[in-house]
Design an enzyme around this catalytic site. Sequence first.
Site, short mmCIF file in Angstrom:
data_model
loop_
_atom_site.label_atom_id
_atom_site.label_comp_id
_atom_site.label_asym_id
_atom_site.label_seq_id
_atom_site.Cartn_x
_atom_site.Cartn_y
_atom_site.Cartn_z
N ARG A 174 47.97 13.87 28.01
CA ARG A 174 46.61 13.34 28.16
C ARG A 174 45.94 13.07 26.82
O ARG A 174 44.72 13.14 26.69
CB ARG A 174 45.72 14.28 29.00
CG ARG A 174 46.13 14.35 30.46
CD ARG A 174 45.12 15.16 31.25
NE ARG A 174 45.61 15.41 32.60
CZ ARG A 174 45.24 16.44 33.36
NH1 ARG A 174 44.39 17.33 32.89
NH2 ARG A 174 45.71 16.60 34.58
N ARG A 222 39.56 11.32 27.75
CA ARG A 222 38.13 11.63 27.75
C ARG A 222 37.63 12.42 26.54
O ARG A 222 36.43 12.42 26.27
CB ARG A 222 37.79 12.41 29.03
CG ARG A 222 38.02 11.61 30.30
CD ARG A 222 37.71 12.44 31.52
NE ARG A 222 38.64 13.56 31.65
CZ ARG A 222 38.53 14.50 32.59
NH1 ARG A 222 37.52 14.46 33.44
NH2 ARG A 222 39.41 15.48 32.65
N ARG A 282 35.25 3.09 28.17
CA ARG A 282 35.04 3.28 29.61
C ARG A 282 33.62 2.91 30.01
O ARG A 282 33.40 2.32 31.07
CB ARG A 282 35.35 4.72 30.01
CG ARG A 282 35.14 4.96 31.50
CD ARG A 282 35.86 6.16 32.01
NE ARG A 282 35.61 6.34 33.44
CZ ARG A 282 36.26 7.20 34.21
NH1 ARG A 282 37.19 7.97 33.69
NH2 ARG A 282 35.98 7.29 35.49
N ASP A 342 48.22 6.51 35.75
CA ASP A 342 48.03 7.66 36.62
C ASP A 342 49.24 7.80 37.54
O ASP A 342 49.86 6.81 37.91
CB ASP A 342 46.76 7.49 37.48
CG ASP A 342 46.36 8.78 38.16
OD1 ASP A 342 46.77 8.99 39.33
OD2 ASP A 342 45.68 9.61 37.54
N TYR A 370 49.60 14.63 47.29
CA TYR A 370 48.42 13.77 47.37
C TYR A 370 48.51 12.80 48.54
O TYR A 370 47.51 12.53 49.22
CB TYR A 370 48.25 13.00 46.06
CG TYR A 370 47.79 13.84 44.91
CD1 TYR A 370 46.45 14.08 44.68
CD2 TYR A 370 48.71 14.39 44.01
CE1 TYR A 370 46.02 14.86 43.61
CE2 TYR A 370 48.30 15.16 42.93
CZ TYR A 370 46.95 15.39 42.74
OH TYR A 370 46.54 16.16 41.67
#
Length: 341
Positions: A23, A27, A36, A73, A147
């Site tokens: 990652r 963020r 973003r 993702d 998921y």
Amino acid sequence: MPGPLLRTLRGENLASRPVWLMRQAGRYLPEYRALRAEKGGFLELVYDAPAAAEITLQPIRRFGFDGAILFSDILIVPYAMGQNLSFVAGEGPRLSPRLLDTALIALRAMPERLAPIYDTVRQVRAQLSPDRTLLGFAGSPWTVATYMVAGEGSRDQADTRAMAYRDPGAFAAIIDAITAVTIEYLAGQIEAGAEAVQLFDSWAGTLAPVEFDRWVIAPNAAITAAIKARYPQVPVIGFPKGAGEKLVAYVQGTKVDAVGIDETIDPKWAAKALPAGLPVQGNLDPLLLLAGGEELSDRTRAILDCFADRPHVFNLGHGIGQFTPVAHVEHLLGVVRNWRA
């Protein structure tokens, strides 16, 4: 000559260690947050190939990591299999219809949803220097299935585990379908320029040993075998988070080229228990990187020392946290780059 990350994944034990962080594109970086805010939501960024390529390259420009991992993702695969995908602010991803409520055969495959991801890979490869390795990735079938079945993430994957016990035939069909799409998805990334690929099994740690063999080892072995048959020079990294002592069986059963280990694994144990010469990736606790301080330096050196006798890619035990200070990442890199085997 290939860069140090690719050489290490192919089995070279280099004096200095290549480093990238799971990652690493995201963020915690101010440049990501700015982009973003300009572009919109997460899925919109993933499907905007120039933006996704820029995000992939941002941590390379800032830190000079040895590897760039594709910004995407793991749920792109079920999205291509026909489920609807959305990201709810503060809650995470949602897939619909849930396979608890809908049969797999009711989904209409949409493989065209994978094409923009390949475009991102091509754009990154065109801008990435030859000494930096481009990493593709996919979710492993068990984690992706959790998921698809429940429609969202959960703490213990109870709905999916119960379904696998209750109707193993139906659940095997889901795993097989994910496996087939994942093979083609990774092949597409490799054709577009990925030089190594990682299989993320974030929820592998919730399974009992027999189920771990069936739903983690077997499908990952099938994916690894298919990729190695088509692309023998492309290393496959397996990352079964939470596998614990089952890590040895995972390595032996899947025949991955390298294995990522999470922060709960004692590196001293891993150094002794895993096959000699197998490249290992990991395993600093992401929360220690967040906290910083002298303990960060000491633990980083201890991990490096533990794996001094084998090929080692320095990484975290899971993804970097969103509130991690950039200065802590810079400090970590200084420690890793000043270490020598």
